[in-house]
Each structure stands twice: as structure tokens, then as C-alpha cells.
Design a protein around this motif. Structure first.
Motif: not given
Length: 300
Positions: A91-111, A139-144
Motif C-alpha cells: 500500500e502507498i500512503f502519501g504525506i505532505g508537510f511544511v518543512p518546519s514540522l519536521f523538527y517536531g512530531q512528524l518524524p515520530i509519526l513517520v517512524r 497524490r497524497i493521503d494526508i497533509g500537515f
């Protein structure tokens, strides 16, 4: 308009010569010329200026070329993803995000999501506006992102409000203080992203405008890292989300503001009315835990 028109046009725009473009496409020159003419007739604009030394793009042609490339690249990416999915039964699950969110909780969600079997994650940096378009296009399934956008096809949830901080160069007169918005307005400021709009830049401008404060915007940058580089260069100061303070960068001080209610929302966007998949349910469960931890002060 068909996809072949875009491919023919891009070849001609890259070569700026019909003969070379036709050779690149492995076709004869007259059919290519007809296809380009048909495209111009359908659009109602001239895309090329025909000259004795070849072709040149009109302003409309340059604009169309930029977007045609994006469309074809996204199509190629989608086709490749579908082939991988079928080949590996994943299954392919696409996530869109603004760059500043990768300093907080988003990497935990991805992991956490990457622990799920037969799941392939695709990540794409994009503004909230771009996320809405990507969701509607599938193109994506969820965005932040950071903007609340009124669109009947998109469902948005504000996860929490994140404090904004001032980023100033080391040794700046405000270094070591807790500045007010009025104090910040006295110094040159760098805004980002410059485009596409609306964006965090508009949120920041609105915060000052509502207080009757006029900003001295000396530069608009497309990327947050560029804006921070300008801060280090003493070009100006900028406002950043609190999560960014986790990035240790020489020459920058992150300052909390005197007004504690100066915040930017963290917004989760999904397609409205779509039955959630098992992966979406898992993502929602992980998000609920991360947001609750945030409220308890477990994460910055």
C-alpha cells in the motif's frame, strides 16, 4: 488537450527547435508542428515566437512550460509508485508537510507508520495550499500545514497552536530579551515563504497588522533555511515556529515573545467523506497520542 500535447510542447520548449524536438520524440516534423498549433489554438494563446533562428517562448509559454513539467513529473512519479505497489503488493500512503514540522512530531509519526508491514510511505514538502491540491488530485493521503483553508472537498483539523519565536542574529540588541511585537516591528524583518501564497508569511504579516504595526520587510525568502541564513548574515530578523529551536545553528538566537498567545496552528488535512483505510486509522491513533503528549509538555 491530451498528455501527448504536453510532452510534445515540453520537447519543443527544451530544444527551441522543431527539427531537433521531432528527432528527440522520434517523429516527423510536420505532425509535431500541427500538434503544437492545436495546443495553442485550444489555449487561445501563443506559446512560441517563431523566428529565423528557431523558437523562443512567450511569457505565457514560459509559464505553461513550468507547470507542464510539474504535471509530467507528478504523473511519472505516480506511475512509478503504482508499479512498485503492484510489484511488491504494498500500500502507498502519501504525506505532505511544511518543512518546519519536521523538527517536531512528524518524524515520530513517520517512524511509527514505517513499522507497518506492506506499507510504502511517500513524503513531499509542500505548502498547505499545495497540500489541498495534492489531496484532491490523490497524490497524497494526508497533509500537515499551517493554514486553515475553506474547501468543501477537504476536511481540516487544528491539532494544536504552536508558539512563534523570534530568530535574531547572535549579538543583536534583542538577544537575551523577551521582545514584544512592537519591539520586533522596529527592526528589518525577513518573511518566508515568498510563494506560493497564502502562507506563513501572511500569518506573520497579519499578526503585526492587527496590532497596528507596520513591518519593514527587507527580503522574502522561499525557504525557511534561506530566511535563517539571512538572519545569520544580520540581514534582518524573522519569526519561526517553536519546533525550529530544536535545530542548533551557529549565530542564531531563538527568543520567546512577550505575548505568549502569538501562535501558528498545526493543521491536519484529509479528503472529506472518504472512508478511512487501516493505515489512516493507524495514523490518526498515532496523532492522537502525539497531540496529547504535546499538550502535556512532553515535546517542544
Amino acid at each position: 488537450m491530451e498528455l501527448r500535447h504536453l510532452r510534445y510542447f515540453c520537447a519543443a520548449a527544451e530544444e527551441l527547435n522543431i527539427t531537433r524536438a521531432a528527432a528527440k520524440l522520434h517523429m516527423a516534423q510536420p505532425p509535431l508542428t500541427r500538434q503544437i498549433n492545436q495546443l495553442e489554438e485550444e489555449l487561445g494563446v501563443k506559446l512560441f515566437i517563431r523566428g529565423p533562428r528557431g523558437l523562443s517562448l512567450t511569457p505565457a509559454g514560459k509559464f505553461f512550460h513550468e507547470h507542464a513539467i510539474q504535471i509530467l513529473e507528478k504523473l511519472d512519479t505516480t506511475v512509478s509508485a503504482v508499479r512498485r505497489m503492484v510489484r511488491h503488493s504494498r500500500e502507498i500512503f502519501g504525506i505532505g508537510f511544511v518543512p518546519s514540522l519536521f523538527y517536531g512530531q512528524l518524524p515520530i509519526l513517520v517512524r511509527e507508520l514505517r513499522q507497518k508491514e506492506n506499507l510504502e510511505l511517500t513524503l513531499a514538502e509542500m505548502t498547505t495550499v499545495e497540500q489541498v491540491h495534492a489531496l484532491k488530485a490523490g497524490r497524497i493521503d494526508i497533509g500537515f500545514g499551517r493554514l486553515v483553508i475553506d474547501d468543501p472537498e477537504i476536511e481540516q483539523q487544528v491539532l494544536f497552536e504552536e508558539p512563534l519565536m523570534a530568530a535574531v542574529p547572535e549579538g543583536h540588541p534583542l538577544d537575551g530579551t523577551t521582545p514584544s511585537m512592537q519591539e520586533l516591528a522596529e527592526y528589518p524583518i525577513v518573511l518566508y515563504p515568498a510563494s506560493p501564497r497564502p502562507s506563513l508569511a501572511d500569518i506573520v504579516q497579519g499578526l503585526f497588522r492587527r496590532r497596528g504595526l507596520k513591518l519593514n520587510v527587507v527580503q522574502e525568502a522561499n525557504e525557511m533555511q534561506t530566511a535563517l541564513g539571512l538572519v545569520v548574515s544580520d540581514f534582518g530578523i524573522t519569526l519561526v515556529p517553536e519546533q525550529v529551536k530544536r535545530q542548533k545553528r551557529d549565530g542564531i538566537r531563538y527568543l520567546y515573545l512577550a505575548e505568549s498567545h502569538i501562535t501558528s496552528p498545526i493543521v491536519c488535512s484529509r479528503r472529506r467523506g472518504e472512508k478511512p483505510t487501516e493505515t489512516m486509522k493507524l495514523a490518526t491513533e498515532i496523532l492522537d497520542v502525539l497531540v496529547e503528549n504535546r499538550r502535556r509538555g512532553k515535546y517542544p
